[in-house]
Enzyme design. Structure first.
Site, short mmCIF file in Angstrom:
data_model
loop_
_atom_site.label_atom_id
_atom_site.label_comp_id
_atom_site.label_asym_id
_atom_site.label_seq_id
_atom_site.Cartn_x
_atom_site.Cartn_y
_atom_site.Cartn_z
CG HIS A 144 -1.86 1.39 1.04
ND1 HIS A 144 -2.79 1.52 0.18
CD2 HIS A 144 -2.42 2.32 2.36
CE1 HIS A 144 -3.62 2.77 0.58
NE2 HIS A 144 -2.74 2.57 2.26
N GLY A 159 2.35 5.65 4.42
CA GLY A 159 1.66 6.08 5.37
C GLY A 159 0.61 5.61 5.42
N GLY A 164 -2.65 11.98 3.10
CA GLY A 164 -2.32 12.62 2.24
C GLY A 164 -1.76 12.20 1.09
CE LYS A 165 -0.95 6.14 1.08
NZ LYS A 165 -1.06 6.28 2.81
CG ASP A 183 -4.59 2.50 -2.81
OD1 ASP A 183 -4.72 2.69 -2.00
OD2 ASP A 183 -5.47 0.64 -3.47
NE ARG A 249 14.55 20.32 13.51
CZ ARG A 249 14.92 21.80 14.86
NH1 ARG A 249 14.66 21.74 15.67
NH2 ARG A 249 15.35 22.89 14.18
#
Length: 329
Positions: A144, A159, A164-165, A183, A249
């Site tokens: 997926h 994710g 929000g992919k 998908d 970071r």
């Protein structure tokens, strides 16, 4: 993964453009199940008990010159010995002969062995065939996620559902990048260093957008917005922002995930309102290319500050390596 794959001979013929000399069956009903190919030099000379009939056999210039140097009876015995093993397919290369000898066609008919001819020389034909078989018979899984071509880099976005992919991919397409799969992504291990991703054919070019439904990226944005396959260069894991979690970071130390035994660079991107994920992914793709070319901006910054990146106290282990980042549908 021990699953055995096969590819119909018809597909190989379409890919390579080979000429059919003799076939008694539909090539779609003849299946090739091994990546290895061979040249029948030994069995043409003596009885080879180790001959593997599942391999595609190439008759090139060396084999043809050997056969032509034999007497008529010896040539008959040699080809009888070879074709009686019923190899899955025999291919005559362009550097062997212009006209395929009748005796080869006769033996092919007698033992019902598919006989093809290529306009390539033997070495080139074998190389081309191995490339096709490596892809078609590669170990594979379906996961997926979304796969996109961003500035030439194959980016696999994974994710949880709803993170929000697909929406991010629409924005990437509008910015000039290309969709490969949405998908469901079929991933093939074509070598110990290379993974190739594509979309299952029945859902190719379609994108699911919550609140809108299914859209066809090819028809909405044109042929330049889609692509069938691409090498997977980077995995980006989108996850909802977790205030209790410390995110990367600096990016000094590379992180990896494992897919089908191959290591692939991994970046984890937290998702929160207002973040432009499309731009972030664009930068990640270009930065990943720079790293492959030997440039690491984080290490250069530390060098400019007089800090050795190897001296940084990385108390966190690379817990992303071999981490299962795949999500259910």
């Amino acid at each position: 993964m021990n699953e055995k794959y096969s590819v119909p001979l018809s597909k190989i013929i379409n890919y390579t453009g080979m000429e059919i000399i003799r076939l008694s069956r539909d090539p779609g009903d003849i299946y090739i199940s091994t990546k290895e190919v061979a040249r029948p030099g030994l069995i043409l000379a003596i009885d080879d008990k180790n001959f593997i009939s599942d391999r595609i056999q190439f008759i090139g210039n060396a084999e043809m010159m050997f056969l032509l140097d034999l007497s008529e009876q010896e040539r008959e015995e040699s080809l009888e010995r070879f074709f009686s093993k019923r190899p899955v397919t025999v291919i005559i290369s362009a550097d062997s002969t212009v006209i395929v000898p009748d005796i080869i066609i006769e033996k092919s008919k007698k033992y019902d062995v598919p006989l093809l001819k290529t306009n390539l020389d033997t070495s080139t034909a074998i190389s081309s065939m191995v490339s096709v078989l490596n892809v078609e018979l590669a170990e594979r899984i379906t996961r997926h996620g979304v796969l996109v071509d961003v500035s030439g880099e194959g980016i696999l976005i994974v994710g949880e559902s709803g993170v929000g992919k697909s929406e991010t991919v629409i924005e990437l397409i509008k910015r000039g990048h290309r969709l490969v799969a949405d998908d469901a992504v079929e991933i093939r291990r074509v070598s110990s260093r290379t993974l190739v991703g594509s979309s299952p054919e029945n859902i190719r070019y379609f994108i699911e957008l919550r609140g809108i439904g299914i859209v066809d990226a090819r028809r909405l944005f044109g042929m330049g917005a889609v692509k069938n396959t691409i090498k997977i260069d980077l995995v980006i894991n989108l996850e909802n922002w977790d205030q209790s979690k410390t995110y990367e970071r600096m990016g000094v130390e590379d992180k990896y995930t494992e897919i089908l035994g191959n290591r692939v660079p991994l970046i984890e991107v937290p998702v929160s309102p207002g973040r432009n994920l499309a731009i972030i992914i664009e930068v990640a793709a270009i930065n990943n290319r720079q790293k492959k070319m030997g440039y690491n901006s984080a290490k250069e910054l530390l060098s400019n500050l007089g800090i050795n990146s190897d001296d940084i106290d990385n108390t966190r282990e690379n817990d992303y390596y071999k981490r299962d980042i795949w999500y259910d549908y």
